[in-house]
Design an enzyme around this catalytic site. Sequence first.
Site, PDB file in Angstrom:
ATOM      1  CB  SER A 150      -0.956  -0.032   1.195  1.00 49.52           C
ATOM      2  OG  SER A 150      -1.921   0.983   1.107  1.00 49.52           O
ATOM      3  CG  ASP A 309      -2.971   4.152  -1.506  1.00 50.47           C
ATOM      4  OD1 ASP A 309      -3.796   3.924  -2.412  1.00 50.47           O
ATOM      5  OD2 ASP A 309      -2.824   3.396  -0.531  1.00 50.47           O
ATOM      6  CG  ASP A 311      -2.705  -0.401  -2.497  1.00 50.86           C
ATOM      7  OD1 ASP A 311      -2.756   0.765  -2.071  1.00 50.86           O
ATOM      8  OD2 ASP A 311      -3.168  -1.371  -1.872  1.00 50.86           O
ATOM      9  CG  ASP A 313      -5.867   0.537  -0.583  1.00 49.34           C
ATOM     10  OD1 ASP A 313      -5.099   1.512  -0.603  1.00 49.34           O
ATOM     11  OD2 ASP A 313      -5.744  -0.409   0.225  1.00 49.34           O
TER      12      ASP A 313
END
Length: 564
Positions: A150, A309, A311, A313
């Site tokens: 992440s 961000d 990734d 999410d």
Amino acid sequence: MTREELHERARHWVALDPDSADRDALRDAIEGDHDATLSQWMTAAPLAFGTAGLRGPLQPGPGGMNRANVRFATLGVLGWMHETGQDASRGVIVGRDGRRNSEAFNDEVVQLLLGAGVRVYELPSPLPTPLVAYCVKALGATAGIMITASHNPPNDNGYKLYAGDGAQIIPPDDEIVERHMRAAIAAALDDPRVRDETDATLQDRSSPLHVFVSGSVLEEYRTHLVDRFGGANGGPAIAYTPLHGVGGATMTRLFEEAGYDEVCVVAAQFDPDPTFPTLPFPNPEEPGALDFAMAVAEASRSTLIIANDPDADRLGAAVRDGARWRVLRGDEIGWLLASSLIDGVHERGEMVATTIVSSTLLEKMARAREVPYATTLTGFKWISRAAGGGVLGFGYEEALGFAVDARVSDKDGMSAALALVKLARSLDLMGSSLLERLDEIEEAFGVHFTTQLSIRAQGADGLARLRERVEEITTGPPAALGECMVSDTSDLSAGFRGLRGTEGVWLQLGELGRVVVRPSGTEAKVKAYVEITPPRQGPLKDQRARARDLSDTVVAALRALLEA
């Protein structure tokens, strides 16, 4: 640990590690007497299943993200599937982001699952995390695995596990995975032949059990979101950045298909780059993370900044406020999205939820609209399941995580971006703005000023020392924090308002707000979450100024306690 014990532990890890480069690095450290490096690798606390999986630095040894630990985690998942009676024929979705070693870790997962007779649906390229959560539900898979860290630092990677409902796993499932993972490590340490035996079971993608997720499934995701959150051509002028992550192509295509055609991308941050060269830290919450986007927004005369961000999410946003840019807090984005979605949630009989560290304002909005509401523990693994057998119409956490559509049982920065842009466009058509909507919300429900204090652990025992400070605050709470008296204290480990126990402490500041102090679930830091609700006296700007002043004194007092 003596030098001999350290070297012996390293040699044991060499015997079980499937990665030749990591084995060579360990041997070089042993033979070159690089004991400091070896100690860093071999004495770090073993990676454990925390927030739905693993997360840690890329390095050899038990505390690192490496092929060995990815292998053991996957063996743990296989053990969990067998113990809990999961149907392997339903398949496991496997995805990865663009971080260092994500491809190698992805390959390890795919080959191990195939070798164990599990059907694998693999995402065709590095793609956003929400697509794994979506595909689990869309394809009826038994689980999903995403290789991602992440918004963690560049040298980190991670491993996230989803259950068959498309949500991140929770206890006892994570405990079962952890138990089987530890058993696999112990077996490999006891018998060096285990590594070769596991290698022999690996299956490549020629297996009839392997399939790449088709483009039509991903198109269904986009089509649904465009139908729900799209608009006529136009919309606000947007500057968009994926922060060197994997969200760029998917997000810009969503903008285009939704009819939001005034989008200027931050070219320097658009392509995936695991070194995150333009960022102080790859997290849209961090100071300076949106500096490049602001420069592009100024040049393009954009009025709204959208950031995902790495990734994709999470959703970050900033709006033009006169001559400057104002970065919206996660709670503010949550209120804005709730204001646009809550009528539909009410009509469909759904519910809304947020966490104990997020603002308490959502509960008041829900009560006013007679919408069922739940407060959960921190993390989307809890938010996603807040509705029980019902439907979660909207959920959010202050750390820029938002769920705006029930087809993804996790936070999704892309669908949330579309929802926010749709709101901005509709307000613009009415001669209003996102900032004016925030004014309306706080005029109706009172000022709720939220901020955070984040203290990162320093040194090998830094996190342990910070946890000691939290324990001291819990057992001997202060009489006051700055200008605010502490009226009540709750040890969250003993359970809180019907929730299961979790690390941390709740400090009630009478009618002026509350503070929650807890260790981070994904990083080596302790966070304090402050909410100030000043008296509703005078103009809104004066209430906000008073809230900021009070918050500053609270944060200063907390810093002194935690850094003592």
